[in-house]
Each structure stands twice: as structure tokens, then as C-alpha cells.
Design an enzyme around this catalytic site. Sequence first.
Site, PDB file in Angstrom:
ATOM      1  N   LYS A  73       0.845  -1.204   0.000  1.00 58.70           N
ATOM      2  CA  LYS A  73       0.000   0.000   0.000  1.00 58.70           C
ATOM      3  C   LYS A  73       0.880   1.254   0.000  1.00 58.70           C
ATOM      4  CE  LYS A  73      -3.724  -2.579   2.157  1.00 58.70           C
ATOM      5  NZ  LYS A  73      -4.411  -3.040   3.361  1.00 58.70           N
ATOM      6  N   GLN A 126      -4.395  -1.663   9.583  1.00 52.29           N
ATOM      7  CA  GLN A 126      -4.357  -3.012   8.997  1.00 52.29           C
ATOM      8  C   GLN A 126      -4.950  -4.032   9.967  1.00 52.29           C
ATOM      9  OE1 GLN A 126      -3.497  -3.639   5.836  1.00 52.29           O
ATOM     10  NE2 GLN A 126      -3.819  -5.830   6.019  1.00 52.29           N
ATOM     11  N   ASP A 143     -11.163   2.526   4.127  1.00 52.82           N
ATOM     12  CA  ASP A 143     -11.466   1.089   4.073  1.00 52.82           C
ATOM     13  C   ASP A 143     -12.976   0.840   3.958  1.00 52.82           C
ATOM     14  OD1 ASP A 143      -9.358  -0.792   4.162  1.00 52.82           O
ATOM     15  OD2 ASP A 143      -8.898  -0.269   6.241  1.00 52.82           O
TER      16      ASP A 143
HETATM   17  N1  GUN Z   1      -6.842  -6.983   6.240  1.00 48.33           N
HETATM   18  C1  GUN Z   1      -7.169  -7.729   5.165  1.00 48.33           C
HETATM   19  N2  GUN Z   1      -7.743  -6.961   4.202  1.00 48.33           N
HETATM   20  C2  GUN Z   1      -7.767  -5.703   4.690  1.00 48.33           C
HETATM   21  C3  GUN Z   1      -8.231  -4.464   4.153  1.00 48.33           C
HETATM   22  O1  GUN Z   1      -8.766  -4.362   3.049  1.00 48.33           O
HETATM   23  N3  GUN Z   1      -8.061  -3.386   4.973  1.00 48.33           N
HETATM   24  C4  GUN Z   1      -7.502  -3.470   6.215  1.00 48.33           C
HETATM   25  N4  GUN Z   1      -7.406  -2.356   6.944  1.00 48.33           N
HETATM   26  N5  GUN Z   1      -7.068  -4.611   6.728  1.00 48.33           N
HETATM   27  C5  GUN Z   1      -7.202  -5.714   5.972  1.00 48.33           C
END
Ligand code: GUN
Length: 293
Positions: free
Chosen positions: A54, A98, A121
Site C-alpha cells: 500500500k 491493517q 477502508d
Molecule cells: N486486512 C485484510 N484486508 C484488509 C483491508 O482491506 N483493509 C484493512 N485495513 N485490513 C485488511
Amino acid sequence: MAAKLIKGTEISKQIREQITKEIEELKERHGVTPGLATILVGDDPGSKVYVGQKEKACGKLGIYSERTDLPANTSEQDVLALVAKCNENPNLHGILVQLPLPKHIDATRVIDAINPEKDVDCFHPANVGKLVIGTGRFLPCTPHGIMELLRRSGIDTAGKHAVVVGRSNIVGKPIANLMLQSPPGGNATVTLCHTGTKDLATYTRMADILIVAVGHPKTITGDMVKEGVVVIDVGVNRIGKTPEGKAILAGDVDFDSVQEKAAAITPVPGGVGPMTITMLMKNTVEAARATLA
Ligand code: GUN
């Protein structure tokens, strides 16, 4: 018949070109650089890779990113304090914590603490509610990525039977909702299967579009699908390591047996994964643009 590959890497590239232009325009016309905070707690190897990807995507596209890595024993209070600081920072338009978080931290409380306008998100209950009603600014990244994969691959979803396997808050529940929304949603008839479903194959065999997000390799095999199905495999399972120490990845779908019957299928890697990150970038740009209004 071998299935057509739905190549997330290529589709993602097209969308990123568009996003790059939008970012340049935001900078030139309005002097605004979209900014994203990423917060990683603990040392889950998969999460580390995702957050790294990211951050890298931000760098490539010209998005300002601020990454904070916290040790696994960080208190919930400290995580909440960091989120509050990011909420206040005008240079940060998006906040991504995350998941999963270590067990002693209540993820719901952390998500609730994010300013919904920075919730790129789309996990905050206010944004989830808007998603269900169909009025949201943000769409959650992986489900939004799936919708774009289908749309840009010319797969008509209207009136089709979409079967979703997995009821997570991140993928299963939101993609089921997007698929059942009237256009620009999927306009499909939706069945949502989960670990409590009896005789899963009965449902998966009925699917015109099968979306699988369960987190277990080879959950769906060739005998569980009908000819001509479109398969979206959301799974990213680490099933081993190469002699060089690189993770070997497998989806939730047994690719070899399913692709013999499918009309189209996403590969793992290179299917849904790149789209998730791309849609995160898109949401960050949207969040920055919203501050101009
Ligand atoms: N863990 C697995 N997929 C995601 C996601 O799309 N966003 C976040 N914040 N954590 C994750």
C-alpha cells in the site's frame, strides 16, 4: 474449455493511470496532495507485505503516505490515540488500520474511532450503513475491486445468480450487498454461504457468478461448479515457501479443476489482490477531493 483469465494486474494498471491524472489535477488546480496514514500493529508477515504494498502504491501514484509500525504489545489506548492524531491531521485524508489487530485490541473500537470521512477502508459502521442503503462515498476496497473486475471484463451481472462464499465484514457481507444493489450495483440475485451452510456444493453449483472469500486453499473444486461459471477467487493463502524463501500463494479455489469448467476466473496472485490496493488509492483521492467542497 479453458477459462478466460480475469487479469487484475492489467485492469488495475488502467485504473491507476486514471487515478494518477486525478492526483496531478488535485495538486495543480487545488494545491492538495492526497495523504494516507497506514497503521500496522504487530508482526504478522502477511499484514507487513500488504502494508508495504500500500505504501509503495502511494509512492508510485504521488500520494503522501505516513506509515506507523507499532509493536504487538501496544495498548489499545495507544492505538486509539494515534487514530485520534491522524483524524486531526489535515495532510492525512485517509486512515488505514491493517487488520487483524492483536487479540488484546478491540478492532471494533478502533474502527469506530476513525473519522468516517477518512475511513478509506469503508469499515466504519456509518459507512457500512451507507453502503447497504446505496448512498456511500466510499466502497470497501476488495468488494469495489471485484465489481470493477466484473464490469471491465464485460461480465453482465444483472439477473444472474451470484453466490458468495464467506461472510466476513471485509469481503463477504459487503460484496453480497453490492451485488444485490440496483445499477451501478450488480443487480444480481444473491446467495450468501458461510461456515453454517449445509451442503455448500448445492449452492455453488447454482452459481452463475461465484465469489469465494473463505481463507482456506482449494475450498472450491471442479465438481462444485457448473459449466460457464464466472469465478472470483479472493483467497490469498500462504501454502509454503520457494527455496529462495518467497511465499507460495494459493487461492480459495482449486484453479486447475475449476478453470476447466469456468467461462472466466481470476488467478492468484494477479487477480483480486492488485485491485484492492488500487481501490484504496482511489478512495484516498476521493477523501482528499471531498475536503475541497
Ligand atoms: N486486512 C485484510 N484486508 C484488509 C483491508 O482491506 N483493509 C484493512 N485495513 N485490513 C485488511
